[in-house]
Design a protein around this motif. Structure first.
Motif, PDB file in Angstrom:
ATOM      1  N   HIS A  77     -12.721   7.194  -7.595  1.00  0.00           N
ATOM      2  CA  HIS A  77     -11.918   7.860  -8.548  1.00  0.00           C
ATOM      3  C   HIS A  77     -11.007   9.122  -7.826  1.00  0.00           C
ATOM      4  O   HIS A  77     -11.488   9.648  -6.762  1.00  0.00           O
ATOM      5  CB  HIS A  77     -12.601   8.210  -9.862  1.00  0.00           C
ATOM      6  N   CYS A  78     -10.242   9.571  -8.809  1.00  0.00           N
ATOM      7  CA  CYS A  78      -9.605  11.003  -8.327  1.00  0.00           C
ATOM      8  C   CYS A  78     -10.515  12.080  -9.129  1.00  0.00           C
ATOM      9  O   CYS A  78     -10.716  11.948 -10.343  1.00  0.00           O
ATOM     10  CB  CYS A  78      -8.305  10.822  -8.933  1.00  0.00           C
ATOM     11  N   ALA A  79     -10.912  12.692  -8.171  1.00  0.00           N
ATOM     12  CA  ALA A  79     -11.827  13.855  -8.615  1.00  0.00           C
ATOM     13  C   ALA A  79     -11.385  15.251  -7.755  1.00  0.00           C
ATOM     14  O   ALA A  79     -10.889  15.194  -6.696  1.00  0.00           O
ATOM     15  CB  ALA A  79     -13.182  13.672  -8.505  1.00  0.00           C
ATOM     16  N   VAL A  80     -11.749  16.491  -8.380  1.00  0.00           N
ATOM     17  CA  VAL A  80     -11.418  17.598  -7.656  1.00  0.00           C
ATOM     18  C   VAL A  80     -12.259  17.727  -6.447  1.00  0.00           C
ATOM     19  O   VAL A  80     -13.235  17.184  -6.371  1.00  0.00           O
ATOM     20  CB  VAL A  80     -11.836  18.723  -8.540  1.00  0.00           C
ATOM     21  N   CYS A  81     -11.840  18.280  -5.321  1.00  0.00           N
ATOM     22  CA  CYS A  81     -12.449  18.039  -4.217  1.00  0.00           C
ATOM     23  C   CYS A  81     -13.743  19.166  -4.034  1.00  0.00           C
ATOM     24  O   CYS A  81     -13.843  20.127  -4.410  1.00  0.00           O
ATOM     25  CB  CYS A  81     -11.359  18.667  -2.969  1.00  0.00           C
ATOM     26  N   SER A  82     -14.926  18.343  -3.624  1.00  0.00           N
ATOM     27  CA  SER A  82     -16.268  18.992  -3.601  1.00  0.00           C
ATOM     28  C   SER A  82     -16.641  19.116  -2.231  1.00  0.00           C
ATOM     29  O   SER A  82     -16.679  18.194  -1.507  1.00  0.00           O
ATOM     30  CB  SER A  82     -17.045  18.287  -4.414  1.00  0.00           C
ATOM     31  N   LEU A  92       0.692  -1.159   0.096  1.00  0.00           N
ATOM     32  CA  LEU A  92      -0.009  -0.031  -0.045  1.00  0.00           C
ATOM     33  C   LEU A  92       0.765   1.207   0.059  1.00  0.00           C
ATOM     34  O   LEU A  92       0.717   2.303  -0.637  1.00  0.00           O
ATOM     35  CB  LEU A  92      -0.973   0.065   1.088  1.00  0.00           C
ATOM     36  N   HIS A  93       2.087   1.168   0.475  1.00  0.00           N
ATOM     37  CA  HIS A  93       3.006   2.431   0.526  1.00  0.00           C
ATOM     38  C   HIS A  93       3.410   2.796  -0.696  1.00  0.00           C
ATOM     39  O   HIS A  93       3.633   3.843  -0.917  1.00  0.00           O
ATOM     40  CB  HIS A  93       4.168   2.039   1.337  1.00  0.00           C
ATOM     41  N   GLY A  94       3.492   2.039  -1.901  1.00  0.00           N
ATOM     42  CA  GLY A  94       3.904   2.171  -2.964  1.00  0.00           C
ATOM     43  C   GLY A  94       2.703   2.362  -4.022  1.00  0.00           C
ATOM     44  O   GLY A  94       2.859   2.648  -5.247  1.00  0.00           O
ATOM     45  N   PHE A  95       1.411   2.198  -3.671  1.00  0.00           N
ATOM     46  CA  PHE A  95       0.267   2.176  -4.278  1.00  0.00           C
ATOM     47  C   PHE A  95       0.085   3.667  -4.916  1.00  0.00           C
ATOM     48  O   PHE A  95      -0.201   4.674  -3.942  1.00  0.00           O
ATOM     49  CB  PHE A  95      -1.093   1.779  -3.779  1.00  0.00           C
ATOM     50  N   ARG A  96      -0.242   3.853  -6.112  1.00  0.00           N
ATOM     51  CA  ARG A  96      -0.515   5.502  -6.479  1.00  0.00           C
ATOM     52  C   ARG A  96      -1.864   5.156  -7.407  1.00  0.00           C
ATOM     53  O   ARG A  96      -1.974   4.264  -8.025  1.00  0.00           O
ATOM     54  CB  ARG A  96       0.304   5.858  -7.377  1.00  0.00           C
ATOM     55  N   GLY A  97      -2.801   5.920  -7.097  1.00  0.00           N
ATOM     56  CA  GLY A  97      -4.009   5.808  -7.771  1.00  0.00           C
ATOM     57  C   GLY A  97      -5.183   6.046  -6.596  1.00  0.00           C
ATOM     58  O   GLY A  97      -5.003   6.294  -5.501  1.00  0.00           O
ATOM     59  N   CYS A  98      -6.565   5.399  -6.964  1.00  0.00           N
ATOM     60  CA  CYS A  98      -7.624   5.225  -5.979  1.00  0.00           C
ATOM     61  C   CYS A  98      -8.328   4.113  -6.222  1.00  0.00           C
ATOM     62  O   CYS A  98      -8.277   3.583  -7.177  1.00  0.00           O
ATOM     63  CB  CYS A  98      -8.410   6.634  -6.558  1.00  0.00           C
ATOM     64  N   ALA A  99      -8.408   3.511  -4.762  1.00  0.00           N
ATOM     65  CA  ALA A  99      -9.023   1.945  -4.918  1.00  0.00           C
ATOM     66  C   ALA A  99     -10.153   2.024  -3.760  1.00  0.00           C
ATOM     67  O   ALA A  99      -9.819   2.854  -2.685  1.00  0.00           O
ATOM     68  CB  ALA A  99      -7.923   1.205  -4.900  1.00  0.00           C
ATOM     69  N   CYS A 148      -3.825  10.756  -5.263  1.00  0.00           N
ATOM     70  CA  CYS A 148      -4.083  11.299  -6.779  1.00  0.00           C
ATOM     71  C   CYS A 148      -3.138  12.531  -6.923  1.00  0.00           C
ATOM     72  O   CYS A 148      -2.652  13.216  -6.213  1.00  0.00           O
ATOM     73  CB  CYS A 148      -5.566  11.770  -6.492  1.00  0.00           C
ATOM     74  N   HIS A 149      -2.949  12.539  -8.377  1.00  0.00           N
ATOM     75  CA  HIS A 149      -2.021  13.566  -8.973  1.00  0.00           C
ATOM     76  C   HIS A 149      -2.773  14.908  -8.751  1.00  0.00           C
ATOM     77  O   HIS A 149      -3.772  15.160  -9.236  1.00  0.00           O
ATOM     78  CB  HIS A 149      -1.514  13.386 -10.171  1.00  0.00           C
ATOM     79  N   THR A 150      -1.928  15.948  -8.166  1.00  0.00           N
ATOM     80  CA  THR A 150      -2.383  17.222  -8.077  1.00  0.00           C
ATOM     81  C   THR A 150      -1.318  18.142  -8.769  1.00  0.00           C
ATOM     82  O   THR A 150      -0.296  17.791  -8.761  1.00  0.00           O
ATOM     83  CB  THR A 150      -2.889  17.520  -6.592  1.00  0.00           C
ATOM     84  N   TRP A 151      -1.763  19.501  -8.933  1.00  0.00           N
ATOM     85  CA  TRP A 151      -0.676  20.444  -9.426  1.00  0.00           C
ATOM     86  C   TRP A 151      -1.419  22.050  -8.921  1.00  0.00           C
ATOM     87  O   TRP A 151      -2.232  22.187  -8.762  1.00  0.00           O
ATOM     88  CB  TRP A 151      -0.452  20.415 -10.675  1.00  0.00           C
ATOM     89  N   GLU A 152      -0.309  22.831  -8.628  1.00  0.00           N
ATOM     90  CA  GLU A 152      -0.498  24.203  -8.351  1.00  0.00           C
ATOM     91  C   GLU A 152       0.178  25.071  -9.723  1.00  0.00           C
ATOM     92  O   GLU A 152       1.181  24.746 -10.179  1.00  0.00           O
ATOM     93  CB  GLU A 152      -0.051  24.728  -7.147  1.00  0.00           C
ATOM     94  N   LYS A 153      -0.467  26.167 -10.196  1.00  0.00           N
ATOM     95  CA  LYS A 153       0.371  26.685 -11.192  1.00  0.00           C
ATOM     96  C   LYS A 153       0.116  28.211 -10.756  1.00  0.00           C
ATOM     97  O   LYS A 153      -0.627  28.975 -10.255  1.00  0.00           O
ATOM     98  CB  LYS A 153      -0.670  26.649 -12.428  1.00  0.00           C
TER      99      LYS A 153
END
Length: 131
Positions: free
Chosen positions: A117-122, A31-38, A65-70
């Motif tokens: 799933h990965c989605a924008v925080c609502s 689980l430490h190496g898991f990336r994604g959503c399950a 989940c992958h996130t970013w700031e611009k």
């Protein structure tokens, strides 16, 4: 990186759902190496005032989940795109809490994850204050 061979049944499942972007994770994956959503088993104590607590085991969403700031040249100076692991399909569950006072309903409602799933925080269904 050490890759684990997939069993024939897991390989067949992976081929069947590849078009739907599902992931077949080998049991040996940590689980430490898991990336994604399950979907993952989750236990908690259901509590509400006037009733005793009840230990519940259910399914919940878990992952990274992958996130970013611009950077943006004008206020607020940053554009945030925070995706979080959240429910995409749930089943509404109800438990009956023990030892409730006469004027308190013993019913406790909670979601059980069917798919995540990965989605924008609502703010509709999760706490997003830190984002």
């Amino acid at each position: 990186m050490h890759l684990h061979p997939l069993s024939p049944s897991c390989l067949l499942l992976l081929l069947l759902v590849a078009g739907a972007a599902e992931v077949c994770v080998a049991l040996t994956t940590t689980l430490h190496g898991f990336r994604g959503c399950a979907v993952r088993e989750f236990s908690f104590v259901a509590q509400k005032p006037g009733c005793k607590g009840l230990h519940i085991s259910t399914e919940a969403c878990w992952g990274r989940c992958h996130t970013w700031e611009k950077p943006v040249p004008d206020p607020p100076y940053i554009h945030r795109h925070h995706r979080v692991c959240t429910y995409s399909r749930i089943r509404h569950m109800t438990a009956r809490l023990p030892g409730c006072q006469p004027n308190i309903s013993p019913l406790y409602h909670y979601p059980m994850a069917l798919h995540c799933h990965c989605a924008v925080c609502s703010t509709q269904d999760m706490e997003c204050e830190t984002f």
